[in-house]
Design an enzyme around this catalytic site. Structure first.
Site, PDB file in Angstrom:
ATOM      1  CD1 TRP A   1      -2.172  -2.244   1.703  1.00 32.63           C
ATOM      2  CD2 TRP A   1      -2.921  -1.273  -0.173  1.00 32.63           C
ATOM      3  NE1 TRP A   1      -3.135  -3.052   1.146  1.00 32.63           N
ATOM      4  CE2 TRP A   1      -3.608  -2.486   0.009  1.00 32.63           C
ATOM      5  CE3 TRP A   1      -3.225  -0.486  -1.287  1.00 32.63           C
ATOM      6  CZ2 TRP A   1      -4.589  -2.946  -0.889  1.00 32.63           C
ATOM      7  CZ3 TRP A   1      -4.191  -0.933  -2.182  1.00 32.63           C
ATOM      8  CH2 TRP A   1      -4.862  -2.152  -1.976  1.00 32.63           C
TER       9      TRP A   1
ATOM     10  CG  ASP B   1      -3.535   3.867   3.811  1.00 36.13           C
ATOM     11  OD1 ASP B   1      -4.670   3.754   4.300  1.00 36.13           O
ATOM     12  OD2 ASP B   1      -3.120   3.170   2.866  1.00 36.13           O
TER      13      ASP B   1
ATOM     14  CE  LYS C   1      -9.037  -2.219   4.188  1.00 36.51           C
ATOM     15  NZ  LYS C   1      -9.122  -3.429   3.397  1.00 36.51           N
TER      16      LYS C   1
END
Ligand code: PMP
Length: 363
Positions: A103, A173, A197
């Site tokens: 990521w 993030d 999530k």
């Protein structure tokens, strides 16, 4: 509800069942509106109440300082990979990235399109099985900002203590661990997270930021890609993902009812410990991640350090036993159990029992 199975998917992921029930009950008629939230104008009084409740809930649960803004955007965390450098890059001052996996790599690919990108530390040589130690991080003191990923969903690492970077704005993030533990928001310039999530359904992206940072952006950028647009119109510049924002408001109520983030954090620690203890007590299962950096959200499990035949068998038999979503990310392989906030003890215990049984049969 016997037809619901234990869902260990990395995202979109399990949501608290009581809020799914509530959404079901309110689906055709929200409050006294006579219509579904999905059918409601985003300019209506009812929706104004919903978005205000979602924001107030998030502010309360995360203890967000008053001088930070909260935005509900679209485009996922992936759009934030581009929007952050487009808005926060100061010409001539590089963006420093602490590279910890897939990521941050995706984030760097976007940063490089619009800014000078520097790697301030990386654990790629060790296949991202740990996070850089503080003495390995080499920052540029003039960096526009520093980018980190607080929880690496794919490699299963999580920053326990965030790096100390002085006056440079820290951008995180937090897609896969927002609201999972207490954090000091004031240490961050900007936090972003895809909702799917720990916050709600896919389609909403939460941004929490210090508004002065939005003023760095050139006004020539597309209107939708400037944070200042969304700050000014309080996430209502255009039609926002209304149903997702409604679901966030319910998730915030659920977190409150659990005892807030401190109680959630304690649950998450216990759930993760159950799994890691099972792995560490066995000579059959292994976790490649350095102990001090292990994620409490995404637990990576290998069988005999990577016996792919047995791992495939494990995932298939787990599905048959009512445990889904355990296949590791395609870039890492193996097994991954995602145990976000809404994951129950019941599910984690069922997984532990299955692991023990599988080991007896195949060990
Ligand atoms: N960052 C992290 C840490 C993630 O786990 C994910 C998705 N799994 C993303 C970014 C990308 O999010 P999105 O699909 O919302 O763009």
């Amino acid at each position: 509800m016997p037809d619901r199975i234990f869902n260990f998917s990395a995202g979109p992921a399990v949501l608290p069942e009581p809020i799914l029930q509530q959404a079901k009950e309110e689906l055709l008629n929200f409050g006294s509106s006579g219509m579904s939230v999905m059918e409601m104008s985003h300019r209506s009084k009812d929706f104004e109440g919903i978005i205000a409740k979602a924001e107030a809930g998030l502010r309360k649960q995360m203890n967000i300082p008053n001088d930070y803004v909260v935005l509900f955007l679209q485009g996922g965390a992936s759009l934030q990979f581009a929007m952050v450098p487009m808005n926060l890059y100061l010409q001539g001052n590089p963006v420093d990235v602490i590279h910890t996996g897939a990521w941050t790599k995706k984030a760097m690919a976007e940063i490089e399109k619009v800014a000078a990108c520097r790697i301030a530390a990386s654990t790629e040589a060790e296949n991202f099985t740990r996070l850089p130690a503080s003495d390995e991080i080499r920052l540029d003191e003039n960096a526009s900002y520093v980018h980190i990923c607080s929880n690496n969903t794919i490699y299963g690492t999580q920053w326990r203590q965030f790096p100390e970077i002085g006056e440079i704005p820290l951008v995180a993030d937090m897609s896969s661990d927002i609201l999972s533990r207490q954090i000091d928001v004031s240490k961050f310039g900007l936090i972003f997270a895809g909702a799917q999530k720990n916050i709600g359904p896919a389609g909403v992206t939460v941004v929490i930021m210090q508004p002065y940072l939005a003023e760095r952006a050139p006004r020539t950028h597309p209107t939708m890609l400037q944070y200042r647009t969304h700050i000014k119109s309080r996430s209502l510049y255009n039609t926002p993902p209304t149903f997702g924002i409604y679901m966030i408001s319910l998730v915030m109520d659920w977190i409150e009812a659990q005892g807030g983030v401190p109680a959630i954090e304690a649950h998450n620690e216990t759930k993760a410990k159950l799994l890691y203890d099972t792995i560490d007590a066995s000579g059959f299962y292994t976790c490649p991640v350095a102990k001090q950096d292990r994620s409490r959200m995404n637990v990576i499990v290998r069988i005999r350090d990577g016996d792919e035949t047995l791992e495939k068998k494990f995932v298939e038999e787990a599905v048959a036993a009512g445990l889904s979503g355990l296949k590791g990310h395609r870039s890492v392989g193996g097994i991954r159990a995602s145990i976000y906030n809404a994951q129950t003890f019941e599910a984690v215990n069922a997984l532990v029992d299955f692991m023990k049984d599988f080991e007896v049969r195949n060990g």
